[in-house]
Design a protein around this motif. Structure first.
Motif, PDB file in Angstrom:
ATOM      1  N   GLY A 152      -6.914  10.787  26.741  1.00 21.70           N
ATOM      2  CA  GLY A 152      -6.916  12.113  27.357  1.00 21.70           C
ATOM      3  C   GLY A 152      -6.944  13.237  26.362  1.00 21.70           C
ATOM      4  O   GLY A 152      -6.821  14.405  26.738  1.00 21.70           O
ATOM      5  N   ARG A 153      -7.063  12.900  25.060  1.00 24.20           N
ATOM      6  CA  ARG A 153      -7.158  13.898  23.981  1.00 24.20           C
ATOM      7  C   ARG A 153      -5.936  14.808  23.926  1.00 24.20           C
ATOM      8  O   ARG A 153      -6.026  15.973  23.585  1.00 24.20           O
ATOM      9  N   GLN A 154      -4.782  14.276  24.283  1.00 24.63           N
ATOM     10  CA  GLN A 154      -3.505  14.984  24.179  1.00 24.63           C
ATOM     11  C   GLN A 154      -3.521  16.307  24.947  1.00 24.63           C
ATOM     12  O   GLN A 154      -3.026  17.325  24.466  1.00 24.63           O
ATOM     13  N   ARG A 155      -4.104  16.280  26.161  1.00 23.64           N
ATOM     14  CA  ARG A 155      -4.212  17.513  26.939  1.00 23.64           C
ATOM     15  C   ARG A 155      -3.062  17.714  27.919  1.00 23.64           C
ATOM     16  O   ARG A 155      -3.031  18.714  28.639  1.00 23.64           O
ATOM     17  N   SER A 156      -2.132  16.792  27.973  1.00 28.59           N
ATOM     18  CA  SER A 156      -0.983  16.930  28.867  1.00 28.59           C
ATOM     19  C   SER A 156       0.295  16.645  28.088  1.00 28.59           C
ATOM     20  O   SER A 156       0.286  15.925  27.087  1.00 28.59           O
ATOM     21  N   THR A 157       1.384  17.216  28.550  1.00 31.56           N
ATOM     22  CA  THR A 157       2.673  16.971  27.883  1.00 31.56           C
ATOM     23  C   THR A 157       3.073  15.512  28.027  1.00 31.56           C
ATOM     24  O   THR A 157       3.731  14.952  27.142  1.00 31.56           O
ATOM     25  N   ARG A 158       2.689  14.885  29.135  1.00 37.19           N
ATOM     26  CA  ARG A 158       3.025  13.473  29.339  1.00 37.19           C
ATOM     27  C   ARG A 158       2.364  12.604  28.273  1.00 37.19           C
ATOM     28  O   ARG A 158       2.961  11.656  27.773  1.00 37.19           O
ATOM     29  N   GLU A 159       1.133  12.923  27.908  1.00 35.28           N
ATOM     30  CA  GLU A 159       0.437  12.155  26.892  1.00 35.28           C
ATOM     31  C   GLU A 159       0.927  12.542  25.498  1.00 35.28           C
ATOM     32  O   GLU A 159       1.151  11.671  24.645  1.00 35.28           O
ATOM     33  N   PHE A 160       1.119  13.827  25.253  1.00 31.50           N
ATOM     34  CA  PHE A 160       1.486  14.281  23.920  1.00 31.50           C
ATOM     35  C   PHE A 160       2.912  13.882  23.553  1.00 31.50           C
ATOM     36  O   PHE A 160       3.190  13.514  22.401  1.00 31.50           O
ATOM     37  N   LEU A 161       3.824  13.958  24.522  1.00 32.08           N
ATOM     38  CA  LEU A 161       5.237  13.693  24.244  1.00 32.08           C
ATOM     39  C   LEU A 161       5.697  12.311  24.670  1.00 32.08           C
ATOM     40  O   LEU A 161       6.708  11.805  24.150  1.00 32.08           O
ATOM     41  N   MET A 162       4.990  11.672  25.613  1.00 26.31           N
ATOM     42  CA  MET A 162       5.432  10.380  26.151  1.00 26.31           C
ATOM     43  C   MET A 162       4.373   9.293  26.038  1.00 26.31           C
ATOM     44  O   MET A 162       4.550   8.192  26.578  1.00 26.31           O
ATOM     45  N   ALA A 163       3.256   9.575  25.391  1.00 30.06           N
ATOM     46  CA  ALA A 163       2.188   8.588  25.164  1.00 30.06           C
ATOM     47  C   ALA A 163       1.697   7.979  26.470  1.00 30.06           C
ATOM     48  O   ALA A 163       1.326   6.807  26.522  1.00 30.06           O
TER      49      ALA A 163
END
Length: 595
Positions: free
Chosen positions: A33-44
Motif C-alpha cells: 500500500g506504499r505506506q499510505r495508511s497509519t495501519r500500514e505505516f505503524l502496524m505493518a
C-alpha cells in the motif's frame, strides 16, 4: 600515537550494510500500500510472521551497548554475569503468555491507550506517554552516539560526520518503509550482528590457541566463579540478582514496552505473536552467551597487561574495539565487519525507537486534536514525525557527548515515586561509588618499549552498566558490611534498581487506590485484565460464595421452615399457593454454588 584506519575492504563491508538497510526502506516504500495508511505505516497491516517479528524484537532490545558492555563486564567482574541468561530468558516467556495476549486482543497502537481504557483517565495516559517520549528520545541519542565513537577510533573520521551519516540512513529507511522496513532491516541487521560477533570470537580464540587456552587463562585469573548465593543485595553479582534482578530488568521491555506491544499487535494472529516472543528466549541465550565468551577471550588476551591500567584505553567499553583493531586488524575486512555489527545493533534500536515515538506522539497527543484528518493525511503526519525525531536523535547524540552519558538511560521510568526513587538511587550510586567488586588485573606483561602502538582516546558513552576505569592500585573487592548510612542504599547492586522502581510504583499505586477508593474488578472490562488475574479473582469469588452457602445452609437447617423463608427475605406462601413436591421435603429457597 599511530592511528588505525579502515582498509578498502573494511569500508566496503560497512557501506554494504548501510546500503542494504536503506534499500529495504525503498522497497517497502514502493511495495504493497506504499505506506499510505497509519495501519500500514505503524502496524505493518497486521501481516507480520513470527520469524521476522522475533528477530526484530531481539534486535531492538540488544543494541551496541550489549555488544560492547557485556564483554567489558565479563572482563572486569568475571563470568558470573552469564547466569543472567536465566532471568533474561524468562522475561519474553512471561510477556508472550501473560501480557501479550491482552494487548493483542484490544488492538491498541499505543500501549498508553490501554491506561486510559483501564483506569478511565486521560491524565494517566498522557503522563505515561510523556515519560516514554522523554526516556526514549534520550536513549536514542545514547544508542546513536556510542558506536560512532568506536568507528571514529578505528577510521579517523570525525564523530559528528559518523553520527549524521548513520542518523540520516536510519531516518531515511524508517520514514520511507514504516514498520515493515524497520522489521526487515532488523532481521538483516541481526544476522550481521551475530555474524560479526561470532567471527570475532572464532578468530580471536584461534589466535589465542583455542578455547581451552582461553579457559585456563581465565581460571588462573579468577574469572570463572559462577555461583554466589549470598543474599546481600549490595554485592554486585549474586545468583539472586542475576536471576530475579535481571528478570525484573527485562520484564518491562517484554511485557509493556511500546516497541514490543506494537510488534506483537502487528502479527497475523495471536499464535504467530506468541511464537515470536517465545523464540526470543533462545535468541537471548545465544547473544548473552556469545558476548560472555567474547569477554573471556578479552581477558585471556590481556591477562598480563590490562589496557585500562596501562592507559591504552580510557573506558571499559573500548576494550573490544581495541582488541579487534590491535589483534585482528591485519585480517582484511574484519574491522569493517565488527563495526558493521556494532552499527547493526545501533540502527535496529534507533529505527524502532523512531517508529514508536511517532506512533505514541500521533496516537496520544496529535490525534486528540487532529483526529478529523483522513487516514492518508495522518500517515503523512507520522512520516514527518519520524523525520523530526531523526533530527532530534542526532542532536541528542551530540548532547550526550557533552554530558558524558552514564546515568541518563533508564532514569525516567515508572510513576512519580518510582521515577524519583530510581533517579535518586542511580545518581547516588554514580556519585558516591561506595563499593568496588572489580577483579584483579596485571601489568606484568606490558612491553615497556611501547610495542602497543595505538591508543583509543575517544570515550564510549554506551551504558549497559556503570563502570569506571580505576587508577592503578587497589582492585580488591569492597566489604558491604563496612558501609554506613545512605551508602547502604547507594551500594545496592545495579541489578536491583529496576525491581525497586517497579515495587515502589506498584506499592504507591495500591496505597493511594486504597485510600481514595479502589476500582472493583467487576467494574473493569474483562478485556483490560490479565487472564491470570481474572482466573484468580474468579476462583476467590467462587470460594467466598461456596463458603457463604455452606454457612447459610447450616444456619437454615437449624431453623423452622417459616424461619427459613424469613431469613431469606421471603414470606412463606399459604398451603394453597404451594404445589405438592414429591421429590423433596424442603420447600425453603436454596442458593446456587460455583462450578
Amino acid at each position: 600515537m599511530s592511528t588505525n584506519t579502515f582498509s578498502i575492504p573494511d569500508y566496503v563491508v560497512f557501506a554494504a550494510m548501510l546500503a542494504v538497510s536503506a534499500g529495504i526502506g525503498v522497497y517497502y516504500a514502493c511495495a504493497g500500500g506504499r505506506q499510505r495508511s497509519t495501519r500500514e505505516f505503524l502496524m505493518a497491516d497486521n501481516s507480520m510472521r513470527y520469524l521476522p517479528l522475533s528477530l526484530s524484537v531481539l534486535a531492538s532490545f540488544f543494541s551496541a551497548s550489549t555488544l560492547l558492555g557485556t564483554p567489558a563486564e565479563i572482563y572486569q567482574f568475571g563470568a558470573m554475569y552469564w547466569i543472567s541468561v536465566v532471568g533474561a530468558c524468562l522475561a519474553p516467556i512471561t510477556g508472550a503468555l501473560l501480557f501479550g495476549p491482552m494487548f493483542f486482543k484490544i488492538k491498541v497502537i499505543s500501549v498508553f491507550e490501554y491506561l486510559e481504557l483501564r483506569f478511565k483517565s486521560k491524565v494517566v495516559r498522557l503522563f505515561g506517554a510523556f515519560i516514554f517520549l522523554l526516556r526514549t528520545s534520550v536513549g536514542m541519542g545514547i544508542v546513536l552516539f556510542g558506536p560512532s565513537t568506536a568507528l571514529s577510533a578505528v577510521t579517523g573520521l570525525s564523530e559528528w560526520v559518523i553520527v549524521v551519516l548513520v542518523g540520516m540512513v536510519c531516518t531515511f529507511y524508517t520514514t520511507l518503509g514504516g514498520l515493515k522496513a524497520v522489521v526487515w532491516t532488523d532481521v538483516f541487521q541481526t544476522l550481521v550482528m551475530l555474524t560479526g560477533m561470532l567471527t570475532v570470537l572464532i578468530k580471536a580464540s584461534i589466535e589465542l590457541g583455542g578455547m581451552d587456552e582461553v579457559w585456563r587463562a581465565c581460571e588462573r585469573g579468577g574469572r570463572l566463579h559462577f555461583f554466589d548465593f549470598d543474599p546481600d543485595p549490595r554485592i554486585r553479582h549474586t545468583f539472586w540478582g542475576l536471576t530475579l534482578g535481571i528478570f525484573l530488568i527485562w520484564l518491562p521491555p517484554y511485557a509493556v514496552d511500546q516497541q514490543m506491544v506494537q510488534r506483537f499487535s502487528s502479527a497475523r494472529s495471536l499464535r504467530e505473536a506468541k511464537i515470536a516472543l517465545l523464540l526470543n528466549a533462545p535468541g537471548m541465550f545465544i547473544i548473552i552467551t556469545l558476548c560472555s565468551l567474547t569477554g573471556l577471550v578479552l581477558y585471556a588476551q590481556y591477562a598480563d597487561c590490562d589496557p585500562l591500567r596501562d592507559g591504552k584505553v580510557q573506558n571499559p567499553n573500548q576494550l573490544l574495539p581495541y582488541f579487534v583493531v590491535g589483534v585482528l586488524g591485519h585480517l582484511q575486512g574484519m574491522s569493517g565487519l565488527f563495526v558493521a555489527s556494532l552499527f547493526s545493533g545501533a540502527l535496529s534500536s534507533v529505527s524502532s525507537m523512531m517508529n514508536s515515538l511517532a506512533a505514541v506522539t500521533w496516537e496520544d497527543f496529535l490525534k486528540l486534536k487532529l483526529g478529523h484528518l483522513s487516514d492518508e493525511t495522518a500517515a503523512k503526519v507520522t512520516k514527518l514525525l519520524v523525520l523530526l525525531y531523526g533530527g532530534l536523535g542526532v542532536g541528542l547524540a551530540f548532547l550526550v557527548k557533552e554530558l558524558g552519558g552514564t546515568v541518563l538511560q533508564g532514569a525516567l521510568a515508572g510513576g512519580i515515586l518510582g521515577l524519583t526513587f530510581s533517579v535518586w538511587l542511580s545518581v547516588g550510586a554514580y556519585v558516591s561509588k561506595p563499593l568496588n567488586f572489580k577483579l584483579p588485573t596485571s601489568l606484568a606483561g606490558c612491553n615497556a618499549t611501547g610495542n602497543n602502538t595505538y591508543v583509543l582516546t575517544t570515550h564510549l558513552a554506551v551504558t549497559s552498566t556503570v563502570v569506571m576505569t580505576q587508577a592503578e592500585g587497589t582492585y580488591s573487592p569492597s566489604d558491604p558490611r563496612q558501609l554506613e548510612g545512605l551508602n547502604n542504599l547507594y551500594g545496592l547492586s545495579y541489578l536491583w534498581f529496576s525491581g525497586l522502581g517497579i515495587a515502589t510504583t506498584v506499592i504507591c499505586g495500591l496505597v493511594v487506590s486504597w485510600l481514595t477508593g479502589s476500582t472493583k474488578s467487576e467494574d473493569v472490562k474483562e478485556d483490560y485484565q490479565l487472564q491470570v488475574f481474572r482466573k484468580v479473582t474468579s476462583c476467590r469469588a467462587c470460594y467466598l460464595s461456596e463458603d457463604y452457602n455452606v454457612t447459610t445452609d447450616v444456619h437454615l437447617n437449624n431453623l423452622t421452615e417459616e424461619e427459613n423463608w424469613k431469613a431469606e427475605g421471603h414470606q412463606k406462601p399459604s398451603s394453597g399457593d404451594v404445589e405438592p413436591n414429591n421429590h423433596s421435603t424442603n420447600t425453603s429457597p436454596r442458593r446456587t454454588t460455583c462450578d
